[in-house]
Design a protein around this motif. Structure first.
Motif, mmCIF file in Angstrom:
data_model
loop_
_atom_site.group_PDB
_atom_site.id
_atom_site.type_symbol
_atom_site.label_atom_id
_atom_site.label_comp_id
_atom_site.label_asym_id
_atom_site.label_seq_id
_atom_site.Cartn_x
_atom_site.Cartn_y
_atom_site.Cartn_z
ATOM 1 N N UNK A 2 0.879 -1.167 0.000
ATOM 2 C CA UNK A 2 0.000 0.000 0.000
ATOM 3 C C UNK A 2 0.912 1.211 0.000
ATOM 4 N N UNK A 3 0.935 1.919 -1.109
ATOM 5 C CA UNK A 3 1.853 3.046 -1.246
ATOM 6 C C UNK A 3 3.276 2.543 -1.212
ATOM 7 N N UNK A 4 4.091 3.098 -0.315
ATOM 8 C CA UNK A 4 5.469 2.632 -0.204
ATOM 9 C C UNK A 4 5.654 1.665 0.968
ATOM 10 N N UNK A 5 4.554 1.277 1.616
ATOM 11 C CA UNK A 5 4.618 0.314 2.717
ATOM 12 C C UNK A 5 4.322 -1.089 2.209
ATOM 13 N N UNK A 6 5.041 -2.059 2.741
ATOM 14 C CA UNK A 6 4.888 -3.448 2.331
ATOM 15 C C UNK A 6 4.573 -4.283 3.568
ATOM 16 N N UNK A 7 3.498 -5.063 3.510
ATOM 17 C CA UNK A 7 3.055 -5.895 4.623
ATOM 18 C C UNK A 7 3.236 -7.363 4.257
ATOM 19 N N UNK A 8 3.642 -8.177 5.213
ATOM 20 C CA UNK A 8 3.645 -9.632 5.091
ATOM 21 C C UNK A 8 2.784 -10.159 6.225
ATOM 22 N N UNK A 9 1.684 -10.816 5.872
ATOM 23 C CA UNK A 9 0.688 -11.228 6.853
ATOM 24 C C UNK A 9 0.446 -12.726 6.796
ATOM 25 N N UNK A 10 -0.017 -13.269 7.897
ATOM 26 C CA UNK A 10 -0.492 -14.645 7.961
ATOM 27 C C UNK A 10 -1.965 -14.569 8.357
ATOM 28 N N UNK A 11 -2.825 -15.211 7.566
ATOM 29 C CA UNK A 11 -4.262 -15.177 7.824
ATOM 30 C C UNK A 11 -4.555 -16.017 9.059
ATOM 31 N N UNK A 12 -5.178 -15.387 10.071
ATOM 32 C CA UNK A 12 -5.522 -16.087 11.309
ATOM 33 C C UNK A 12 -7.017 -16.208 11.527
ATOM 34 N N UNK A 13 -7.803 -15.470 10.757
ATOM 35 C CA UNK A 13 -9.254 -15.531 10.880
ATOM 36 C C UNK A 13 -9.893 -15.143 9.565
ATOM 37 N N UNK A 14 -11.148 -15.524 9.394
ATOM 38 C CA UNK A 14 -11.866 -15.224 8.153
ATOM 39 C C UNK A 14 -13.147 -14.483 8.484
ATOM 40 N N UNK A 15 -13.460 -13.503 7.654
ATOM 41 C CA UNK A 15 -14.693 -12.757 7.810
ATOM 42 C C UNK A 15 -15.070 -12.141 6.474
ATOM 43 N N UNK A 16 -16.357 -12.149 6.185
ATOM 44 C CA UNK A 16 -16.854 -11.492 4.975
ATOM 45 C C UNK A 16 -17.462 -10.135 5.302
ATOM 46 N N UNK A 60 8.515 -0.338 10.293
ATOM 47 C CA UNK A 60 8.951 0.656 11.276
ATOM 48 C C UNK A 60 10.134 1.454 10.738
ATOM 49 N N UNK A 61 11.053 0.779 10.074
ATOM 50 C CA UNK A 61 12.213 1.462 9.481
ATOM 51 C C UNK A 61 11.764 2.426 8.389
ATOM 52 N N UNK A 62 10.821 1.982 7.540
ATOM 53 C CA UNK A 62 10.310 2.847 6.470
ATOM 54 C C UNK A 62 9.620 4.079 7.054
ATOM 55 N N UNK A 63 8.845 3.897 8.116
ATOM 56 C CA UNK A 63 8.159 5.036 8.725
ATOM 57 C C UNK A 63 9.148 6.009 9.350
ATOM 58 N N UNK A 64 10.209 5.486 9.990
ATOM 59 C CA UNK A 64 11.248 6.365 10.549
ATOM 60 C C UNK A 64 11.938 7.157 9.451
ATOM 61 N N UNK A 65 12.251 6.500 8.334
ATOM 62 C CA UNK A 65 12.895 7.195 7.209
ATOM 63 C C UNK A 65 11.977 8.261 6.630
ATOM 64 N N UNK A 66 10.683 7.972 6.589
ATOM 65 C CA UNK A 66 9.723 8.944 6.051
ATOM 66 C C UNK A 66 9.680 10.185 6.936
ATOM 67 N N UNK A 67 9.780 10.003 8.261
ATOM 68 C CA UNK A 67 9.760 11.144 9.171
ATOM 69 C C UNK A 67 11.029 11.987 9.051
ATOM 70 N N UNK A 68 12.146 11.359 8.725
ATOM 71 C CA UNK A 68 13.404 12.088 8.611
ATOM 72 C C UNK A 68 13.570 12.783 7.254
ATOM 73 N N UNK A 69 12.837 12.323 6.255
ATOM 74 C CA UNK A 69 12.941 12.881 4.909
ATOM 75 C C UNK A 69 12.362 14.293 4.873
ATOM 76 N N UNK A 70 13.041 15.202 4.194
ATOM 77 C CA UNK A 70 12.589 16.587 4.078
ATOM 78 C C UNK A 70 11.702 16.717 2.848
ATOM 79 N N UNK A 71 10.584 17.345 3.031
ATOM 80 C CA UNK A 71 9.657 17.576 1.926
ATOM 81 C C UNK A 71 10.287 18.561 0.945
#
Length: 129
Positions: free
Chosen positions: A58-72, A95-106
């Motif tokens: 999602x955007x520049x964030x990358x998630x690795x998940x394990x499905x533990x429950x199901x819901x519709x 967490x590292x990506x979020x820290x880098x994003x906070x340090x980056x200058x717009x």
């Protein structure tokens, strides 16, 4: 909220787990190749089961998940959080990506509104006009 289902469509699961605000956004992400189940690119109708690995960008964030429950059905955030477990490597990387994003200058941080008459004249001189 977590019911006795054997499998749920990936787009419904992503929506119920609150990764996307609408099901159509979840479907677009799956169609766009930003979601993989067990290392394979899938279609929105792909069923996920408990124990499947889901990789999601999602955007520049990358998630690795394990499905533990199901819901519709989409429910409150604390219940949605019970549908998955994020791997420790994924948590550390995010967490590292979020820290880098906070340090980056717009890049546009120094620009405030429209140029003044003095700024315009300075730009004209710089352009040679």
């Amino acid at each position: 909220m977590v019911t006795e289902l054997s499998a749920v469509r990936i787009d419904k699961w992503l929506w119920a787990a609150r990764f996307f605000k609408t099901r159509s956004l979840a479907t677009d992400a799956v169609d766009g190749g930003r979601v993989q189940v067990n290392g394979l690119r899938v279609k929105p109708a792909k069923d996920v089961k408990i124990g499947d690995r889901v990789e999601l960008s999602i955007g520049d964030l990358h998630w690795e998940l394990v499905v533990e429950g199901l819901s519709e059905k989409r429910g409150p955030a604390p219940e949605a959080r019970k549908l998955y477990a994020e791997t420790e490597a994924s948590q550390a990387r995010r967490a590292k990506q979020l820290d880098e994003r906070h340090l980056r200058v717009e890049p546009a941080a120094d620009i405030h509104g429209r140029p003044t008459k003095r700024d315009r004249r300075s730009m004209d001189r710089w352009r040679g006009g």
